[in-house]
Write an enzyme that holds these catalytic residues in place. Structure first.
Site, PDB file in Angstrom:
ATOM      1  N   GLU A 180    -102.177 -14.193  43.857  1.00 18.30           N
ATOM      2  CA  GLU A 180    -101.914 -13.057  42.970  1.00 18.30           C
ATOM      3  C   GLU A 180    -101.363 -13.503  41.622  1.00 18.30           C
ATOM      4  O   GLU A 180    -101.761 -12.982  40.576  1.00 18.30           O
ATOM      5  CB  GLU A 180    -100.916 -12.107  43.629  1.00 18.30           C
ATOM      6  CG  GLU A 180    -101.365 -11.506  44.943  1.00 18.30           C
ATOM      7  CD  GLU A 180    -100.194 -10.882  45.664  1.00 18.30           C
ATOM      8  OE1 GLU A 180     -99.880  -9.718  45.379  1.00 18.30           O
ATOM      9  OE2 GLU A 180     -99.562 -11.584  46.489  1.00 18.30           O
TER      10      GLU A 180
ATOM     11  N   THR B 195     -96.379 -23.100  59.248  1.00 22.86           N
ATOM     12  CA  THR B 195     -95.596 -21.945  58.812  1.00 22.86           C
ATOM     13  C   THR B 195     -94.153 -22.402  58.744  1.00 22.86           C
ATOM     14  O   THR B 195     -93.591 -22.841  59.765  1.00 22.86           O
ATOM     15  CB  THR B 195     -95.729 -20.762  59.794  1.00 22.86           C
ATOM     16  OG1 THR B 195     -97.108 -20.401  59.924  1.00 22.86           O
ATOM     17  CG2 THR B 195     -94.935 -19.572  59.307  1.00 22.86           C
TER      18      THR B 195
END
Length: 406
Positions: free
Chosen positions: A354, A249
């Site tokens: 997406e 991350t």
């Protein structure tokens, strides 16, 4: 140009002053710094030279002592730093403590105690639902409008911007495959997010209410929640993300204090379902809980998306209230991510999942089409927010380049 004279319109002027940790040119030790334009002020050295009572918080190799000091200290330190870089009488004392940004080495600015990530963009959640559950009557899960959904991540793999991201390996199984296989992820993705950094801890067994958000949260940063979609798809039932998320991350090297973002506060989207009292932010006494942050996502220097953070359904205050409502305690250095930021437009989606509609509509980039990330690809998130008198408040970028796995 002298380091104090930041060009007009610079998003890192004295109205901003984000915090980081750096090593000065030729040095080996780490110390707290604040960014001013294209320079970094050695905040610890300045505090010692000027006899500041907060020198013990700033002359440290991490932000954690400052984070733990609480809101009154945060405000006092910010006022002092602003004076040190704007009042002419201080210039001679601190001029030698300003270092060109290009010559310093930046580090992870705080020791991450715990890491939680949320799923708080309605546009993102609906897109994901439509991709994976196209025949469902509602693209949202039944609980989505009632609580901020989240999962616990891995604090030890939070890395600072610029750290290479090794392509993870794991089990994956396509729907048509008879058995799972093991190997490098072939559907490596990003998630454009905002991370919130906890300063003041809370005792075990005592929930943190919405009204105490600014007493506990020091500031925010950009965050990229790298995701191996193929590993995630095979492992996540029934307990949610695990190895598909825990390998890395990335966060910015700069933490923007909440006090620098007062002009960017906005009301969140209208609520469509009644909220339980601990999440209800509709009262007249509640301050606006959203932030107007304008994010850009670039792959190999080419901007592919501009997600608007103001569209996030669940606010950072609600997320904090929810993750402590069962009595879970906060620790200094806790980090929680907003979840993928996506807007209503096709160019406002915060993940490749997406943007390419699960790989079916690849992006056309100067270097070729991309459904998901290839080795050598570099992803960079940048952002700004409205500031005082029309100024922009810059958020430090977060970037990472994908390298092959072992």
């Amino acid at each position: 140009m002298p380091p104090f004279d930041v060009p007009e319109g610079d998003p890192f002027g004295p109205h901003n002053l984000p915090y980081g940790v750096f090593t000065p040119p030729g040095g080996t030790a780490r110390t707290v710094g604040v960014r001013l334009g294209a320079h970094v002020l050695d905040a610890g050295a300045a505090a010692l030279a000027l006899g500041s009572p907060y020198a013990s918080l700033l002359a440290r190799p991490t932000l954690n002592p400052l984070l733990a000091a609480g809101r009154t200290a945060w405000s006092d330190v910010r006022r002092a730093l602003t004076a040190w870089v704007t009042v002419p009488s201080h210039r001679e004392a601190v001029a030698g403590m300003l270092h060109p940004l290009s010559e310093v080495r930046l580090h992870l600015p705080f020791e991450v105690a715990d890491y939680v990530d949320f799923y708080s963009s309605e546009h993102h959640a609906r897109n994901v639902g439509q991709i994976f559950r196209p025949d469902a009557a509602d693209s949202l899960t039944p609980n989505w409008k009632h609580l901020p959904i989240g999962y616990h991540g891995r604090a030890g793999t939070v890395v600072v911007s610029g750290t290479e991201v090794v392509r993870p390996s794991g089990q994956r199984k396509a729907p048509t495959d008879p058995d799972p296989v093991f190997g490098p992820s072939v559907r490596l993705d990003i998630e454009a997010e905002v991370g919130f950094v906890v300063g003041t801890p809370s005792p075990l067994g005592r929930p943190v209410p919405l009204s105490a958000f600014r007493d506990h949260v020091f500031g925010l940063c950009l965050l990229n929640d790298w995701s191996a979609r193929d590993v995630q798809a095979w492992e996540y039932v029934p307990l949610g993300p695990f190895l598909g998320k825990s390998f890395a991350t990335s966060v910015s090297a700069w933490i923007t204090p909440l006090d620098a973002l007062d002009e960017a506060r906005v009301a969140p989207p209208a609520r469509t379902h009644p909220l339980l009292p601990y999440l209800d932010d509709s009262g007249p006494e509640e301050e606006p809980g959203g932030y107007d942050l304008r994010i850009s996502v670039a792959v190999n220097g080419h901007v592919v998306s501009e997600p608007p953070f103001a569209t996030m359904y669940w606010t950072a205050a609600q997320q904090l209230a929810h993750m402590t409502v069962n009595g879970a305690s906060l620790r200094t250095g806790d980090l929680y991510g907003s979840g993928t930021v996506s807007g209503p437009g096709a160019r406002e989606r915060g993940s490749l999942l997406e943007l390419t509609w699960n790989g079916r509509e690849p992006l056309r980039l100067p270097g070729g089409e991309r459904a998901f990330l290839q080795d050598g690809d570099e992803v960079t998130l940048t952002a700004w927010a409205p500031g005082p008198d029309g100024a922009r408040v810059g958020l430090g970028e977060v970037s990472g380049r994908v390298v092959p796995g072992a």
